[in-house]
Design a protein around this motif. Structure first.
Motif: not given
Lengths: 175, 634
Positions: B27-28, B33-34, B39-40, B55-57
């Protein structure tokens, strides 16, 4: 298919083994609980717990699989029970509030009517299913085991190379 | 000896521990991507169209999330983004996250853009069952109600014109009112002679005259001298008086019947005149079947600008409605949750001091719209406004030269009654960037405009709004306009007469709009959430009226003349037949009454000539008899 045969062989060997009926019954009772609780973080926790507590895993698997199917029929009842406990019992509200505001606990989705209702149903079924399972295993072993062992299908399965391989593997593993 | 069973399966503890550790590492490592996917999916569910996160960080230990770009697709126009923004930075409160609460004290939202193009469609795959269930749960939607009420009205309906124009002009004469009413008149006039005959027979003229004749003869035979005369003469005088009265009655009955029959003829003549009205009605009916919507400037305006306005109003209402769904009022927060459904419902148990499950306290906005840099802020966006005690606000503004815009949005769900308001003002914007849409909006290529849009919703019953747009120097692409009526830039040759009308009409509309000093469009929203009304007005009406006359007037006139000529011919035939019958009836009427009238007159004369005197005018010497002449009016 191989998994199914393995599963059936496991059940068969379990019922005919010297494993105590109470140990098998405890596994079945826990499996009932596990099968009823819907997939969630809480269900994952219960599953991991079943590996650590010394239940008979084959019995847990069998009961969980059967009651997973049964649970779909019990969902409306579970929903009503959960809704009642979470909203209609004022004396429990402070308990839920405490749990809801604790770290990590909300992720268990205990506050979901279906999760709560299914868990309570599972808990209620624990003791009756334990005693029923003890009775069933004892009845099988005293009255039906010898007859079942004489079934041609059973003999064919027992004579199969896969069963022999599986039995020897189990012996080596010491289960 | 049996080995005692241990309660704990020790040999599994380490593997389970390792499994949990592996799960945590998974999970970390795959959190970004999860989270992106999560969110999508959640965004798409709320928005009703795709939401793309790139590009979620995450920085777990500092509780920071950074998103490179966030695109929120427009449900009505899937190839457009309602909002296109990035980068976004959110600072989360970690202890609250452990309690499943997303509290964002501060966020920075940069590069905010609206109405941008998408590379791929933002439409979601249709899950019929789910969407139907959702619709049922959501109750009446102002957005869907507007579509239901105006979706069909705000479309140009030129489809079918091609086939309808010619096929429907060939009407069946037997179905026209002229034919039907003409036939009815013929039948009526044909039945009149028999009816008249019956009436004449009921008068019984001959028998009554015969009786009068007999009575006169009896009177004439009255002895006028001697003793008998003393009794006979007065009796005859009485009889003569009765004869006189009978002849008067007969004369009156005949006269009345003649008048009645004459009025039948008058009625026929009047009905004949009404055939002209029937012809006018036929003409209207036949022309109305031509499916030429552009006959009406109002319908043309509705079709050209209605769709775009409807879409804009619906977008605004969609977001207000979304805010109402996810931000309950105080009353809704305190009420019991609805009965659980298939997947159950989550019941919240917050403490008095606990924050809501989601709370974006402050987000700074910056971006651009049509080259104008903009900035603004969102405050107190949350899932439990009564708990926060403050309404959600969004304010932004921007300008560059004459291009300026401001916007204020407020969702006040703090109390029992929800109060939502939205106002947007834009000046000096390029009308071509109004954004796709349909009708006229799709064909705008130039010009500048200014617009004001205000929307308010109070409680569950009242919604209201106004939109006013003024555009100057408008340029219109006639070919794009033509596409809106289903014609792909045709050449000038090989066009059917109907397509030629479409080409001419759209070209003339484009020219007319370009010549206008300014185009003004006003729209008004009113009603309730369950029954909203949308109306609008424009200065395009008069221009379109003129254009229609110029373009299609000739075609329509020729068609009208053709139909009118056919109807005139039909009417001539029918009225000719009836007129002949009327003339025959008139003649019959004269013939029927001339005989009885003359006979009655003769009898009156005869009765007047009866003389009961013996020469000295008295049966008794010294007694003078009155003159009978005076009894009758000749």
């Amino acid at each position: 298919m191989l998994l199914l045969i393995k599963f059936l062989a496991n059940i068969f060997s379990l019922l005919n083994s010297e494993v105590s009926p109470k140990q098998i019954a405890a596994g079945i009772a826990y499996g009932v609980l596990l099968g009823l609780v819907p997939a969630s973080l809480f269900a994952t926790f219960l599953l991991l717990l079943s590996f650590i507590i010394n239940f008979n895993l084959a019995a847990v698997g069998l009961a969980a699989a059967i009651f997973k199917l049964v649970s779909y029929e019990l969902d409306p009842l579970a929903n009503r029970i959960g809704y009642h406990l979470l909203t209609q019992v004022p004396s429990l509200t402070h308990v839920w509030t405490k749990l809801y505001n604790m770290p990590l606990v909300p992720y268990s989705r205990f506050n979901n009517t279906l999760v709560m209702g299914s868990f309570v149903l599972g808990l209620l079924a624990l003791i009756p299913s334990f005693f029923l399972a003890v009775l069933g295993v004892k009845l099988y072993r005293t009255h039906f085991r010898d007859k079942v062992l004489k079934f041609k299908v059973v003999q064919v399965v027992k004579a199969s190379s896969f069963y022999k391989y599986y039995a020897s593997y189990k012996d080596i593993r010491g289960q | 000896m049996k080995k005692a069973l241990s309660f704990i399966r020790w040999k599994f503890v380490v593997p389970v521990g390792l499994f949990i550790a592996a799960l945590v590492v998974f999970f970390v490592v795959f959190l970004d991507p999860l989270l992106t996917k999560g969110l999508e999916m959640a965004g798409a569910k709320v928005n009703g169209a795709k939401v793309n996160v790139t590009s979620l960080r995450t920085k777990i230990f500092s509780g920071q999330i950074r998103i490179g770009r966030l695109q929120v697709a427009d449900k009505a126009q899937p190839m457009k983004n309602t909002v296109d923004v990035g980068p976004l930075t959110f600072q989360l409160v970690l202890p609250e996250l452990l309690k499943k609460r997303v509290i964002i004290p501060e966020a920075a939202v940069e590069g905010l853009k609206f109405n941008t193009d998408r590379a791929t469609s933002g439409a979601l795959p249709v899950k019929k069952k789910e969407s139907e269930e959702k619709k049922k749960d959501e109750g009446p939607s102002a957005v869907s109600k507007l579509t239901e009420k105006y979706g069909g009205q705000f479309k140009l309906k030129f489809d079918g014109m091609k086939t309808d124009v010619k096929s429907k002009i060939d009407f069946n004469p037997k179905e026209t009112q002229v034919f039907i009413q003409g036939e009815a008149l013929k039948q009526k006039s044909a039945t009149l002679p028999n009816a008249w005959q019956e009436k004449m027979q009921s008068l019984n003229v001959d028998a009554r005259l015969k009786q009068v004749d007999a009575d006169i003869k009896t009177i004439r035979a009255t002895p006028t001298s001697g003793v008998d005369a003393l009794k006979a003469v007065p009796a005859s005088l009485k009889k003569l008086k009765e004869v006189k009265e009978e002849l008067g009655r007969l004369q009156s009955d005949v006269k009345k019947t003649k008048t009645d029959l004459g009025s039948d003829i008058q009625s026929l003549r009047s009905d004949l005149k009404n055939l002209e009205n029937a012809k006018k009605k036929d003409l209207d009916d036949i022309l109305s079947r031509l499916n030429l919507d552009f006959f009406s400037p109002k319908k043309l305006v509705d079709g050209l600008i209605g769709g775009t306005i409807l879409a804009k109003v619906q977008t605004a209402l969609h977001y207000v409605q979304m805010a109402r769904t996810y931000m309950p009022s105080k009353k809704e927060s305190e009420s019991l949750p609805p009965r659980p459904r298939i997947k159950g419902v989550d019941i919240a148990f917050p403490t008095m001091a606990a924050p809501p499950a989601f709370w974006l306290k402050l987000a700074s906005l910056s971006g651009s719209f049509q080259d104008a840099t903009a900035s603004g802020r969102i405050t107190d966006l949350n899932t439990d406004p009564s708990r926060v005690g403050k309404p959600t606000r969004m304010d932004f503004s921007g300008n560059k030269g004459s291009n300026a815009f401001t916007g204020n949005i407020i969702f006040d769900h703090v109390t029992d009654v929800k109060k939502d308001g939205l106002s947007l003002e834009a000046k000096g914007f390029q009308v071509k960037d109004l954004g796709g849409g349909s009708g006229l909006a799709a064909a705008l290529t130039g010009g500048t405009g200014q617009a004001d849009f205000a929307l308010s919703a109070i409680g569950e019953d009242q919604i209201g709004g106004n939109l006013k747009a003024v555009m100057t120097g408008v340029k219109v692409d006639a070919a794009a306009l033509l596409k809106e009526v289903g014609l792909e830039t045709p050449g000038t040759t090989g066009l059917s007469a109907q397509d030629k009308i479409k080409v001419d009409l759209m070209a003339n509309i484009a020219k007319a709009i370009e010549k206008m000093p300014s185009v003004t469009i006003e729209a008004k929203l009113s009603g309730t959430w369950s029954n909203p009304d949308l109306s609008f007005s424009s200065n395009l009406d008069n221009e379109f009226s003129r254009v229609i006359k110029e373009t299609v007037g000739g075609v329509v006139d020729s068609q009208k003349k053709e139909v009118e000529a056919k109807l005139n011919q039909l009417m001539k035939e029918k009225s000719g037949d009836v007129e002949k019958q009327i003339a025959a009836l008139q003649s019959k009427l004269t013939d029927q009454f001339s005989g009885p009238e003359k006979n009655i007159q003769d009898k009156i004369k005869e009765a007047a000539g009866v003389n009961l005197s013996s020469g000295d005018n008295s049966p008794i010497p010294g007694v003078k008899l009155p003159s009978l002449d005076k009894l009758f009016k000749r």
